[in-house]
Structures are given as C-alpha cells and as structure tokens.
Write an enzyme that holds these catalytic residues in place. Structure first.
Site, PDB file in Angstrom:
ATOM      1  N   ARG A   1       0.813  -1.194  -0.194  1.00  0.00           N
ATOM      2  CA  ARG A   1       0.065   0.039  -0.142  1.00  0.00           C
ATOM      3  C   ARG A   1       0.862   1.531  -0.010  1.00  0.00           C
ATOM      4  NH1 ARG A   1      -2.127  -3.433   3.940  1.00  0.00           N
ATOM      5  NH2 ARG A   1      -4.191  -4.331   3.672  1.00  0.00           N
TER       6      ARG A   1
ATOM      7  N   HIS B   1      -2.589   2.153  -6.235  1.00  0.00           N
ATOM      8  CA  HIS B   1      -3.480   0.764  -6.075  1.00  0.00           C
ATOM      9  C   HIS B   1      -3.374   0.219  -7.159  1.00  0.00           C
ATOM     10  CE1 HIS B   1      -5.917  -1.531  -3.091  1.00  0.00           C
ATOM     11  NE2 HIS B   1      -6.758  -1.653  -4.231  1.00  0.00           N
TER      12      HIS B   1
ATOM     13  N   ARG C   1      -0.860  -2.275  -6.820  1.00  0.00           N
ATOM     14  CA  ARG C   1      -1.135  -3.317  -5.900  1.00  0.00           C
ATOM     15  C   ARG C   1      -2.113  -4.535  -6.486  1.00  0.00           C
ATOM     16  NH1 ARG C   1      -1.212  -4.419  -0.406  1.00  0.00           N
ATOM     17  NH2 ARG C   1      -3.414  -5.089   0.442  1.00  0.00           N
TER      18      ARG C   1
ATOM     19  N   HIS D   1      -4.226  -9.070   3.665  1.00  0.00           N
ATOM     20  CA  HIS D   1      -5.760  -8.922   3.807  1.00  0.00           C
ATOM     21  C   HIS D   1      -6.074  -9.953   5.026  1.00  0.00           C
ATOM     22  CE1 HIS D   1      -6.341  -7.911  -0.883  1.00  0.00           C
ATOM     23  NE2 HIS D   1      -5.918  -7.016  -0.120  1.00  0.00           N
TER      24      HIS D   1
ATOM     25  N   TYR E   1      -9.434 -11.148  -7.309  1.00  0.00           N
ATOM     26  CA  TYR E   1      -8.583 -11.861  -8.285  1.00  0.00           C
ATOM     27  C   TYR E   1      -8.926 -12.791  -8.951  1.00  0.00           C
ATOM     28  CZ  TYR E   1      -5.811  -8.322  -5.720  1.00  0.00           C
ATOM     29  OH  TYR E   1      -5.185  -7.321  -4.871  1.00  0.00           O
TER      30      TYR E   1
ATOM     31  N   LYS F   1      -1.988  -2.430   7.889  1.00  0.00           N
ATOM     32  CA  LYS F   1      -3.081  -1.792   8.625  1.00  0.00           C
ATOM     33  C   LYS F   1      -3.125  -2.329  10.004  1.00  0.00           C
ATOM     34  CE  LYS F   1      -6.418  -0.893   5.131  1.00  0.00           C
ATOM     35  NZ  LYS F   1      -7.869  -1.170   3.990  1.00  0.00           N
TER      36      LYS F   1
END
Length: 328
Positions: A152, A254, A257, A280, A289, A178
C-alpha cells in the site's frame, strides 16, 4: 449533540492502534456527514442532536453519497458512521436503538472493473519511462518497489532502508500494514536486488540504513516522502507510457497493488497465499482476483476442452441418428 463524542472516538481509535490513515478517513467521513446535514437541513453543529439524527436521516445521507461517489466511498462513509454510533452508544444509551437499526444497513460489494490491472508489457513499458538520471533512478525504483511488493502507498513511504533484508537465500521486505500489523514479502532476486543496491549507492551513500528508504529533502532536512509526491511520480510516468499504449489506464498506487495480486493469481498462487502477501485480514477481499480474471478462466477451459467442432446432424450416420433419437 450528536458529534459530542468525536474527539474521544478518535482518541479511542488510536489507543486501539488503528492506522493514522483509517483515523483520518473516519474523521473525514464524519465531517462529510456534518457538511451534508448543514447543506440539506441548514443545521449547524450545535443543532445536530441525537434526536435529529435518525436511521432515516443516515440512510438518506448514504443514498446521497452513493449517487455522488463510488461504491467504495459509500462503504467507507457507512463504516465510519457505524463505528462512531457504536462508540457513542456505549457512552449514551439513547443511541442504542440507532446502533441496532444501522446494523441492518449493509455494505455493498465492490467489483473492480474488468482488466483493472497491468499486464507484463504495460509494466515493462512504465519502467522504461524514467530517464537515466539520479532522480530517474529513484523514480524507477519506486515503481519497481510497488510492482515487486504489492505494498500500500502508506506502507511504502514508511519503509526504512534496513527493512529490505538482502542477506540470505531469499531477500524480503518488512512492511507495516493496517493496524500496525507487520508482514514479510519476498522480492525477486534478480529484478529487485541490483536496483536496490544501486539506489542505495546514490541515496544512502552514508551507509545509514535506519532512515526512510524513500525521502525528500527540504532546506537541508530529510523527511518522509509524501503520498502526494509518490502519486505525482506515478501519474507522470503513466501519462508518458500512455503515449505508446493508449489502452493504459490511469496509473496510481493501488493499480500497482492490484496488478501484483492479479499477476500472482495468474502465476498459480492460491488466494490464501496472496491474501497473506497483501496483508488482507479477510480473504474475501482477495477473491476479486479470481472474480475478475475472465481471460484466465477462458484460457483454462480452452486448454481443458481443446478443439471441439460442432457435430452436425447431416454428418451423422443413419445408425447414430437412430441412437440419438432413442430409437436404437
């Protein structure tokens, strides 16, 4: 007042180690709701009371956001309001019924646009754009770093030079995701390491690797590179590459990414493996995906079925016709 607990809510998020990006996004979302009430209902912040902010008012606001922004923005605004109302309800029981009613307001699934990723030729084309100057070397390594790690944007700009670990058989990068959750991402030996070492020769010549990998200097002060600066760099080379390939989508962090995840999926990595590399928490985030790669699905089916020419009725023998009709 409805917004009475905002300051404490923000403080509590930091105590729970929410990322500053999440904190700022939630603050912006609450401010967006306040501005909406000011414009639509002529309500100053003092007049926005708990009694006024009903389930109906919030649903109207979320509908307004959906009509003026993306599905992703709608979901973020809703998540922020839900989180805030839940926190405020823990302080004021009068908000409990609102918290319960908001639970029924669901997030919409975000489906990325088809082919919302770069193929190999497009990636190589973008990497060709920076000129062989010192700044060009820096910019090219920024592009390469994003392509090689799937980081990110805020993860990339906080990386220290010593977070790139090159000793050992398999080099890797340490990223802080995150919620300040660390993860390790392996990087390609040949494509990444030579560029990393040359970049460090130019931008970390003093040998001090305990500083930001990417930085800017202003008035002699070396600081963390801003997100805006990185986005400007990506846009610059994306625009340059588009002169050669008009199908190239707008280039932003992004997109890199997403391209990283899509290419890994096409190379055969499982969704749980990709989820771990991308940081994730919920694997459903990674399922995009599989959902979007129509080309990969078509190719797999073609390989499995091979050439299957249509069997025409006229070409069948009389015996086969009788068998087909169930008469034999």
């Amino acid at each position: 007042m409805f917004f009475k607990y905002v300051r404490d809510f923000i403080h509590d998020m930091r105590i729970e180690l929410k990322s500053e990006r999440t904190v700022e996004t939630y603050r912006q979302s609450l401010n967006s709701f306040r501005q909406y009430l000011s414009e639509q209902y002529s309500k100053g912040v003092d007049a926005i009371t708990i009694d006024f902010v009903s389930d109906k008012v919030i649903r109207e606001y979320i509908g307004w956001v959906a009509n003026h922004s993306s599905v992703g923005t709608r979901n973020v605004r809703l998540a922020a309001l839900k989180a805030y109302v839940k926190y405020a309800a823990s302080k004021n029981i009068d908000l409990t019924s609102l918290q319960i009613s908001l639970a029924g307001l669901k997030h919409k699934k975000v489906y990325p646009k088809r082919h919302n990723w770069l193929n190999k030729d497009q990636i190589l084309l973008i990497l060709e754009q920076p000129k062989p100057t010192k700044i060009g070397v820096r910019d090219r390594f920024i592009l390469l770093f994003l392509f090689s790690t799937g980081a990110r944007l805020n993860e990339m700009i906080t990386v220290k030079a010593n977070d790139v670990v090159t000793d050992g058989k398999h080099p890797y990068v340490r990223l802080l995701g995150k919620g300040d959750k660390p993860r390790i991402v392996p990087v390609p030996n040949d494509a990444f390491l030579e560029n990393f070492r040359y970049y460090c020769e130019l931008f970390h010549a003093d040998g001090n690797l305990d500083t930001h990998l990417f930085y800017t200097k202003s008035r002699g002060f070396q600081g963390e590179m801003s997100e805006d600066n990185v986005q400007r760099i990506l846009k610059k080379y994306g625009d340059a590459a588009r002169k050669t390939d008009a199908s190239l989508p707008p280039v932003h962090p992004h997109l890199f990414r997403h391209s990283y995840g899509a290419q890994l999926y096409r190379l055969g990595l499982s969704l749980p493996e990709i989820a771990k590399l991308l940081g994730h928490v919920d694997i459903s985030t990674t399922e995009i995906y599989a959902e979007t790669d129509v080309e990969m699905a078509v190719k797999a089916m073609n390989n499995m079925l091979g050439d299957q020419p249509a069997r025409k009725w006229d070409s069948l023998s009389e015996d086969d016709k009788l068998k087909f009709l169930g008469l034999k």
